[in-house]
Scaffold this motif. Sequence first.
Motif, PDB file in Angstrom:
ATOM      1  N   TYR A 494     -12.425   0.691   7.092  1.00 39.43           N
ATOM      2  CA  TYR A 494     -11.679   1.693   7.494  1.00 39.43           C
ATOM      3  C   TYR A 494     -10.517   1.644   7.031  1.00 39.43           C
ATOM      4  CZ  TYR A 494      -9.655  -1.745  10.665  1.00 39.43           C
ATOM      5  OH  TYR A 494      -8.962  -2.958  11.252  1.00 39.43           O
ATOM      6  N   ALA A 495      -9.642   2.739   6.871  1.00 42.07           N
ATOM      7  CA  ALA A 495      -8.513   2.894   6.081  1.00 42.07           C
ATOM      8  C   ALA A 495      -7.463   3.271   6.968  1.00 42.07           C
ATOM      9  CB  ALA A 495      -8.586   3.895   5.051  1.00 42.07           C
ATOM     10  N   LEU A 496      -6.447   2.812   6.952  1.00 47.77           N
ATOM     11  CA  LEU A 496      -4.979   3.036   8.022  1.00 47.77           C
ATOM     12  C   LEU A 496      -3.688   2.808   7.125  1.00 47.77           C
ATOM     13  CD1 LEU A 496      -4.765   3.983  10.889  1.00 47.77           C
ATOM     14  CD2 LEU A 496      -4.367   1.520  11.447  1.00 47.77           C
ATOM     15  N   GLY A 497      -2.947   3.905   7.070  1.00 49.75           N
ATOM     16  CA  GLY A 497      -1.822   3.736   6.414  1.00 49.75           C
ATOM     17  C   GLY A 497      -1.885   4.453   4.860  1.00 49.75           C
ATOM     18  N   PHE A 498      -1.207   4.239   3.927  1.00 46.40           N
ATOM     19  CA  PHE A 498      -1.425   4.966   2.826  1.00 46.40           C
ATOM     20  C   PHE A 498      -2.144   4.349   1.558  1.00 46.40           C
ATOM     21  CE2 PHE A 498       2.324   6.905   4.819  1.00 46.40           C
ATOM     22  CZ  PHE A 498       2.147   8.085   4.793  1.00 46.40           C
ATOM     23  N   ASN A 499      -2.104   3.180   1.641  1.00 47.16           N
ATOM     24  CA  ASN A 499      -2.817   2.433   0.410  1.00 47.16           C
ATOM     25  C   ASN A 499      -3.664   1.391   0.760  1.00 47.16           C
ATOM     26  OD1 ASN A 499       0.327   3.300  -0.620  1.00 47.16           O
ATOM     27  ND2 ASN A 499      -1.324   3.042  -2.432  1.00 47.16           N
ATOM     28  N   GLY A 500      -4.104   1.221   2.120  1.00 41.16           N
ATOM     29  CA  GLY A 500      -5.035   0.160   2.558  1.00 41.16           C
ATOM     30  C   GLY A 500      -6.306   0.400   2.963  1.00 41.16           C
ATOM     31  N   ILE A 501      -7.172  -0.453   2.884  1.00 43.59           N
ATOM     32  CA  ILE A 501      -8.583  -0.430   3.489  1.00 43.59           C
ATOM     33  C   ILE A 501      -8.839  -1.748   3.974  1.00 43.59           C
ATOM     34  CG2 ILE A 501     -11.174  -0.362   2.901  1.00 43.59           C
ATOM     35  CD1 ILE A 501     -10.817   1.770   1.140  1.00 43.59           C
ATOM     36  N   ASP A 525     -16.409  -5.748  -3.499  1.00 45.89           N
ATOM     37  CA  ASP A 525     -16.861  -5.466  -4.968  1.00 45.89           C
ATOM     38  C   ASP A 525     -17.563  -4.149  -4.969  1.00 45.89           C
ATOM     39  OD1 ASP A 525     -15.661  -7.881  -5.497  1.00 45.89           O
ATOM     40  OD2 ASP A 525     -17.665  -8.883  -5.660  1.00 45.89           O
ATOM     41  N   GLU A 526     -18.409  -3.985  -3.840  1.00 41.50           N
ATOM     42  CA  GLU A 526     -19.019  -2.731  -3.873  1.00 41.50           C
ATOM     43  C   GLU A 526     -18.184  -1.420  -3.711  1.00 41.50           C
ATOM     44  OE1 GLU A 526     -22.512  -2.760  -1.184  1.00 41.50           O
ATOM     45  OE2 GLU A 526     -21.786  -0.742  -0.400  1.00 41.50           O
ATOM     46  N   LEU A 527     -17.105  -1.421  -2.704  1.00 40.43           N
ATOM     47  CA  LEU A 527     -16.349  -0.682  -2.535  1.00 40.43           C
ATOM     48  C   LEU A 527     -15.141  -0.403  -3.735  1.00 40.43           C
ATOM     49  CD1 LEU A 527     -15.034  -1.689   1.037  1.00 40.43           C
ATOM     50  CD2 LEU A 527     -15.819   0.589   0.409  1.00 40.43           C
ATOM     51  N   ILE A 528     -14.776  -1.469  -4.326  1.00 44.85           N
ATOM     52  CA  ILE A 528     -14.000  -1.356  -5.566  1.00 44.85           C
ATOM     53  C   ILE A 528     -14.693  -0.429  -6.537  1.00 44.85           C
ATOM     54  CG2 ILE A 528     -12.965  -2.431  -7.346  1.00 44.85           C
ATOM     55  CD1 ILE A 528     -12.219  -4.933  -5.392  1.00 44.85           C
ATOM     56  N   LYS A 529     -15.860  -1.019  -6.774  1.00 45.71           N
ATOM     57  CA  LYS A 529     -16.653  -0.125  -7.883  1.00 45.71           C
ATOM     58  C   LYS A 529     -16.730   1.380  -7.766  1.00 45.71           C
ATOM     59  CE  LYS A 529     -21.057  -0.661 -10.214  1.00 45.71           C
ATOM     60  NZ  LYS A 529     -22.301  -1.263 -10.215  1.00 45.71           N
ATOM     61  N   LYS A 530     -17.331   1.648  -6.493  1.00 46.65           N
ATOM     62  CA  LYS A 530     -17.435   3.102  -6.201  1.00 46.65           C
ATOM     63  C   LYS A 530     -16.084   3.917  -6.151  1.00 46.65           C
ATOM     64  CE  LYS A 530     -21.851   2.763  -3.093  1.00 46.65           C
ATOM     65  NZ  LYS A 530     -22.025   2.811  -2.052  1.00 46.65           N
ATOM     66  N   ILE A 544      -8.765   7.477  -8.412  1.00 50.98           N
ATOM     67  CA  ILE A 544      -7.902   6.125  -8.041  1.00 50.98           C
ATOM     68  C   ILE A 544      -7.921   5.372  -9.392  1.00 50.98           C
ATOM     69  CG2 ILE A 544      -8.436   3.826  -6.867  1.00 50.98           C
ATOM     70  CD1 ILE A 544      -9.745   5.734  -4.740  1.00 50.98           C
ATOM     71  N   ASN A 545      -6.727   4.871  -9.863  1.00 51.55           N
ATOM     72  CA  ASN A 545      -6.648   4.245 -10.868  1.00 51.55           C
ATOM     73  C   ASN A 545      -7.347   2.553 -10.948  1.00 51.55           C
ATOM     74  OD1 ASN A 545      -5.391   4.529 -13.654  1.00 51.55           O
ATOM     75  ND2 ASN A 545      -4.095   2.600 -12.849  1.00 51.55           N
ATOM     76  N   LYS A 546      -6.799   2.194  -9.641  1.00 51.35           N
ATOM     77  CA  LYS A 546      -7.179   0.615  -9.681  1.00 51.35           C
ATOM     78  C   LYS A 546      -7.153   0.268  -8.195  1.00 51.35           C
ATOM     79  CE  LYS A 546      -6.917  -3.984 -11.567  1.00 51.35           C
ATOM     80  NZ  LYS A 546      -8.417  -4.205 -11.328  1.00 51.35           N
ATOM     81  N   VAL A 547      -8.487  -0.469  -7.890  1.00 52.91           N
ATOM     82  CA  VAL A 547      -8.392  -0.973  -6.474  1.00 52.91           C
ATOM     83  C   VAL A 547      -8.253  -2.510  -6.535  1.00 52.91           C
ATOM     84  CG1 VAL A 547      -9.576  -1.141  -4.266  1.00 52.91           C
ATOM     85  CG2 VAL A 547      -9.913   1.061  -5.731  1.00 52.91           C
ATOM     86  N   TYR A 548      -7.328  -2.994  -5.906  1.00 56.03           N
ATOM     87  CA  TYR A 548      -6.942  -4.463  -5.819  1.00 56.03           C
ATOM     88  C   TYR A 548      -7.320  -5.049  -4.602  1.00 56.03           C
ATOM     89  CZ  TYR A 548      -3.741  -2.876  -9.387  1.00 56.03           C
ATOM     90  OH  TYR A 548      -2.824  -2.131 -10.553  1.00 56.03           O
ATOM     91  N   LYS A 549      -7.778  -6.296  -4.566  1.00 58.98           N
ATOM     92  CA  LYS A 549      -8.201  -7.222  -3.382  1.00 58.98           C
ATOM     93  C   LYS A 549      -6.753  -7.982  -3.055  1.00 58.98           C
ATOM     94  CE  LYS A 549     -12.898  -8.539  -4.436  1.00 58.98           C
ATOM     95  NZ  LYS A 549     -13.981  -9.620  -4.815  1.00 58.98           N
ATOM     96  N   SER A 550      -6.610  -8.030  -1.879  1.00 59.97           N
ATOM     97  CA  SER A 550      -5.091  -8.674  -1.757  1.00 59.97           C
ATOM     98  C   SER A 550      -4.909  -9.941  -2.037  1.00 59.97           C
ATOM     99  CB  SER A 550      -5.020  -8.680  -0.063  1.00 59.97           C
ATOM    100  OG  SER A 550      -6.133  -9.205   0.567  1.00 59.97           O
ATOM    101  N   GLU A 551      -6.036 -10.709  -2.207  1.00 56.36           N
ATOM    102  CA  GLU A 551      -5.806 -12.183  -2.759  1.00 56.36           C
ATOM    103  C   GLU A 551      -5.320 -12.186  -4.349  1.00 56.36           C
ATOM    104  OE1 GLU A 551      -8.702 -11.359  -1.376  1.00 56.36           O
ATOM    105  OE2 GLU A 551      -8.976 -12.353   0.445  1.00 56.36           O
ATOM    106  N   LEU A 565      -8.122  -4.306   0.648  1.00 52.81           N
ATOM    107  CA  LEU A 565      -8.019  -3.514  -0.319  1.00 52.81           C
ATOM    108  C   LEU A 565      -6.781  -2.912  -0.547  1.00 52.81           C
ATOM    109  CD1 LEU A 565     -11.771  -2.450  -1.052  1.00 52.81           C
ATOM    110  CD2 LEU A 565     -10.716  -4.332  -2.034  1.00 52.81           C
ATOM    111  N   LEU A 566      -6.411  -2.629  -1.435  1.00 53.63           N
ATOM    112  CA  LEU A 566      -5.088  -1.896  -1.922  1.00 53.63           C
ATOM    113  C   LEU A 566      -5.572  -0.871  -2.841  1.00 53.63           C
ATOM    114  CD1 LEU A 566      -2.510  -2.912  -0.482  1.00 53.63           C
ATOM    115  CD2 LEU A 566      -3.772  -4.727  -0.845  1.00 53.63           C
ATOM    116  N   ILE A 567      -5.323   0.358  -2.413  1.00 56.61           N
ATOM    117  CA  ILE A 567      -5.930   1.479  -3.390  1.00 56.61           C
ATOM    118  C   ILE A 567      -4.608   1.869  -4.329  1.00 56.61           C
ATOM    119  CG2 ILE A 567      -6.898   3.794  -3.398  1.00 56.61           C
ATOM    120  CD1 ILE A 567      -8.486   1.583  -1.714  1.00 56.61           C
ATOM    121  N   GLY A 568      -5.048   1.867  -5.576  1.00 54.01           N
ATOM    122  CA  GLY A 568      -3.677   2.376  -6.502  1.00 54.01           C
ATOM    123  C   GLY A 568      -4.256   3.661  -7.069  1.00 54.01           C
TER     124      GLY A 568
END
Lengths: 649, 275
Positions: A494-501, A525-530, A544-551, A565-568
Motif C-alpha cells: 500500500y502507498a501512503l505519503g507522496f513517494n512511499g510504498i 523486485d516485482e513491484l519495481i519492474k512493473k 516513474i523514472n526509478k524505484v528504489y529499495k530503502s536499503e 520502496l521509494l518512488i522516483g
Amino acid sequence: MKRFILLLLFFIVAVFYAGTVGAAEDSKKMLILGFDGMDPVLLEKYMDEGLMPNFKRLAEEGDFKPLTTSMPPQSPVAWSNLITGMNPGGHGIFGFIARDPKTYLPYLSTSKTIGGDSTFEIGEWVIPFSKTETILLRKGKPFWEILDGNDVPATVIKIPANFPPNKSGAKTISGMGTPDILGTYGTFTFYTTKKIDDGEEVTSGSVVNIHFSNNSVKTKLTGPPNPFRVDKAETSLELNITVDPEHPVALIQVDDNEMLLKEGEWSDWAKVEFKFAPLQSLTGICRFYLMKVRPDFELYVSPINIDPFSPSATISTPDNYAAQMADGIGYFYTQGMPEDTKALDQDFLHNDDFLELSEFIKKERIRMLDMELKRFDSGLLFVYFSTTDPVQHMFWRNIDKEHPAYNPKEAAKYSNTIQNTYEAMDAVLGDTVKKIDDNTTLIVLSDHGFGPFRRYFHLNTWLKENGYINFTDKNLKSSGAFFENVDFNQTRAYALGFNGIYINLRGREGIGIVSDGREKEKLLDELIKKLEAVIDPATGEKVINKVYKSEELYSGEYVKDAPDLLIGYNRGYRASWETALGKVPEGLLGDNMKKWSGTHLWDYKLVPGVILSNRKIKTEGPALYDIAPTILQEFGIEKDKNMVGGPIF
Amino acid sequence: MNTINYVINSIFDLFFSPFSSIDPIYGLCAVSFLTTVIMLPIFKYTSNQEAIRRTKSRIMGHLLEVRLFKDDIRTVLSAQKNMLKYNMIYLKHMMKPLMFVMLPVVVIIIQTGLRYEYRPLHPGETAIVKVKLDNPGNLAGGGSGVLTAPEGLKIETPPLRVNGGEEIYWRIRAEKDGDYDLKFRTIDKEVSKRVVVGEKLTRISPEVLKGGLVNSFLYPGEPSLSGDSGMEYFEIAYPYGTVALFGWKIHWLVLFFILSLVFGFLLLKPFRVSV
C-alpha cells in the motif's frame, strides 16, 4: 633564576599565541542563506539572462554547483539531511507523512504531542495533572548543537523540521512544521455573505457564512478547543464587522483590536486572547484581509499564529529568543509555512493577494536577517527564505505551456512571477554581501529544485488494478481516505505519503500477510519492474523514472521505519493528493488542473538543489548531508561519527 | 476650565521637557520624586502629627502585648481588639491630610498619564480616527462630514459611517514627525484635533470631548469641544506607551506608585514626617 625567566617568557608567549589563535577562531564567521526550492536550471537561465547579477558574481568569484537532494526530495527530509549530516535512515524523517504500521494511519512526520493523560474531572471541568508536551521526531544531533557544545555561537532562523526546536544554547526559531494555535499546519477562516456549497470540502480552512443587518454583523473567531472542559468545546471571540453603506471599507473589531480596512487591504497583526478558565488563556496573532465588500462580502483571516511574546509551545531557543526577535522587528509569522497555498488553491485568496502575502513574509525574513547581521561578529548565522518554494508550487502553470492548467490570459500577467521571486532573492543576496566582511564564508543553497506537476498518478489505484490491494466491499470501485475500504487481509502493498510504498509485512504491520525475507524481496523486485514500466497512455512517457529499495538509499538506526520502496517520479508526474492520504480513487492518471502546479516530488536525481559559495567547492557532487560536516570543519570541529557526509571545501 | 488646563499643561510640559528625548523612565522617576516632595509637606502640615505618632505607638504597644502574652488568650484577644481600634483611629487621622493631598495627586496622575499612557504615532504607523456626532443630519461632504489632514498626515480610507452617520471612522497614516491639526467639518462648524507624530515623550490627548467640568478635569490634554460643536467626541487611537525598568515592561501607573512610595520612605526623615 634563568630557567624561571625562560619558563615565564615561554608561558607569556604561549598565552599570547593561544589568545591570538583563539581570537582568530572566535571571529570566524559563516553565513548560510537557505532558499527553499531554488532550481539550478532556472537559476542558471536567469543568471545567463543577466537577471541575477549577485548570484552570477558569487558563482564566478566563488563556486556554483547542483546540490544533491534527499530521496524523497521533500523539504522535511531534505532539511533534516542538511541539519544532521545524515540520510533519512539516520534522522528518521522519510517524508511529510509517516504511518503507524499497526493501524495503517498517517501522522505528520516531524513532531507529535504526548502526555496530558492524567486528569481530574469536576463537573464540566477538567484539571490536568500531567503536562502535554510536543516532541521533535527528527533524530540525530543538529549542527548548531555541536557548534554550541564547542562554544561557537550559532543563530539558526526558521530552518524547517525543527519544531519544537532542539534544546541547545544556540539561538534558533523553528520553521516549517511549526503549527498555528489550533495545532494544525495552518487553518484560515473565510467570512462571506456568498452561499458556499455545504458539500464543498474545504481543506486547511473553514468558511463562515454571515448575514449583515443594518451594515453590521456579529460573528465569531474560532480558537483552540478548551483543554479545561470535558467536552473540549471550541473557544471563540466575538468578531464584529461593520461596513459603510456606500464606501468599500469595513471596520473589524475583535478582542481589543479595531481595524479599518479598505477593500484589498491586509491588516497589521492583531493579538487575540482565548480564555479557557480563570487565569488560564492562550494568546495568538492573526492578520485580516478584506477581499471584497460588495456585492458579496469576503474577509480572509490568517491562521492564528503562536504569539512570540507569549508562546503556547516552544518555538525558539532560548525560550525568550522569539520575543527578542519580535521586540526587534515586530510581530512575525511563527507558523511554519505561512504562504497560504491552500487558500489560493481553493480560491479563498487570489493570485495577487497571495503574492502580497508572500512579499510580506519575504520582507519579514529580511528584517530578521538584518537584525542578526547587525550583531553578527562570530560563529554561524543561518536564515531560511521560504518564498521561492510556494511561489513555484503555485505559479509554475504560468511558465509551462504544456501544463494542463496553463491559461494564456493568466500567463500573460503572471509568467514573470517566478522570475520576479528569483530576482528578489538576488536582491537579498546583494544586500547581504554588502554587510559581510572578507572573513565570512558565505554559502547560498536550496534543498531541492523544481519542475512541472502536469499529471497525477493514483498509486494505490495502480496497486489495486495490479492485485496488490483488495477491497473489503468488492462492489465498490473506490476507497476513501485512510484505506477505508481496503482489506488488509488481502493486501500485499500500500502507498501512503507522496513517494512511499509499504509492504504489508507480517509481524510489522497490524494485519501483515507478506513474510519477511524471500517473499518480501520477490514482491519488491516485482513491484519495481512493473512500476518502472508504467507508461502514461496520454503522453507515451514513463510515469516513474526509478524505484528504489530503502536499503540501497539509507543507512542508520531508523531504516526499519522507512517505506520499503521509494518512488522516483518522472518529470511532469507526481503522486496524487489522494495517494498521500491512503485513498484509492477510480482512474489511474489525470491532468492536474489545480493552481498547485509545480513540484519537486520526483526522482531525486531529477531535482537537485543549488549551492553557491564565495569559496571553491572541492567535492564533485556535493549533497545536502555534506553541509553539516562542512560547517563543523569551518570551525575546526570533528564531524559526528553518525554523519554520512563530508566537508565540501 | 480650559484656561486652568492650559496653565497646568504648560507647567507640566515645562517639567517634562528635559526628559522628552531620553528614556521615559527618567521622567517618571522625576515626577514621582516631585510628587513625594510636594505631598510630604502638605501631609505634614495638614495632619495631626502628634496624634499619628501617638496612635502608631499604641498599635506597636499592643502588638508587643500579643507577642509577650501569647499564652494568655484573653490578653491576646484584648490586645487585638485594641489594635483594631487604634487602626481605625489611625485611619481617621489620615482622612484630613488625604483630602488635601488627593487633588494635587490626581492632577499629577492625570498629567503624567497624558504623557505615559499613550505614545505619539511613529512615521509610517496608522491610527483610527473616530468622531461621534449629535446630529448626523448636519454633515458636509455628502453625508459623511469632511476630514482634512495637513501635510505629514494622510487619510487612507474613505469614511465608514455607523448608525446612520452618528459615528464616523477613518484611518490616518503618519508620514513624518510633527505636531498636526486634523480638521473635521460639518455644514457650519469646524473642529480641530491635535495629532502628534514622533519619538519624543510628549503630551498626548487621545480624545477631546464635549465640555463640562468633569470632562474638562479628566481630559485636560486639549480644550474641550464647545457645546454647539455638534460633536460628542473626536478621538484618535494612539498606541499605548511602554515603560521598561531593567528590561521589564511595567505599566507606568504601577511604576509611579512604587517609585513614589520608595521616595516617600527615603524622605520621611529629612522632612520629619510621620505617616
